[in-house]
Structures are given as C-alpha cells and as structure tokens.
Design a protein around this motif. Structure first.
Motif: not given
Length: 121
Positions: A33-36, A47-48, A60-62, A94-99
């Motif tokens: 799961i990624g956060w943007f 973001v993460s 992210a460094d920020s 936003y959140c996103a997903t990939v296997p």
C-alpha cells in the motif's frame, strides 16, 4: 478492487491526523500500500509505502520522522499517522495498491479516492 481513504480534515500546524485506507475486493495481505498526495497546482508526490508483509517501509524525505505507515490485514486497513503537521502538508491524500513489494515509482495497479488534509491556523 476498492480503496477508500478517510481521516482527513482541518488541523493546526503541529497537530496530528491519522489517515485510513480501507481495502475491499482483494486480499490485502498480499499487496503493498502506498500513500500519495497532491497539493493544488503541484504534481503528485509519493509519501510512503508499506510492503505486503510489512517488512519494508518507505518515506519521502519531506515526511521522515513525522509520518508512520502501518497495516492491519485482519481489518483490511492501512493507516498513515501524521504528526507535527506543517502547512506544506496540505494536500489531497490518496492510497494505492500493487501486489508484493513497494514499487520503485508510481507503478500501482489500483488507486482510491482521496481525502483532504488542510494544515492551517
């Protein structure tokens, strides 16, 4: 596959928010799961990310040292704890997903609706 981000709102600088990403239609434990975020007039920023087995997390460094990503596969939910918020954190998240593992770039298969975070006094 559905992802729904929630938990956004208005918070003062220095405050905290916890965002949630609820997953349905797939087995969350096999997916990263990624956060943007995307601020007005700016490009989308990663973001993460947390890998499928939670063995790897990226920030992210920020946001390093201020944000923490976690997952609860039993509840089909991922969280982004955001502390010490700054006005520059204002964005739609936003959140996103990939296997499997966290991808190198924005190579996610599915994206959810965003939640607005506003950091302002």
């Amino acid at each position: 596959v559905q992802l729904q981000a929630s938990g956004g709102g208005l918070v003062q600088p220095g405050g905290s928010l916890r965002l949630s990403c609820a997953a349905s239609g797939f087995t969350l434990e096999y997916y990263a799961i990624g956060w943007f975020r995307q601020a007005p007039g700016k490009e989308r920023e990663g973001v993460s990310c947390i890998s499928s087995n939670a063995g790897s997390t990226y920030y992210a460094d920020s946001v390093k040292g201020r944000f923490t990503i976690s997952r609860d596969n039993a509840k089909h939910t991922t969280h982004l704890q955001m502390n010490s918020l700054k006005p520059e954190d204002t964005a739609v998240y936003y959140c996103a997903t990939v296997p499997g593992a966290c991808p190198v770039a924005d190579e996610y298969d599915y994206w959810g609706q965003g939640t607005l975070v506003t950091v302002s006094s």
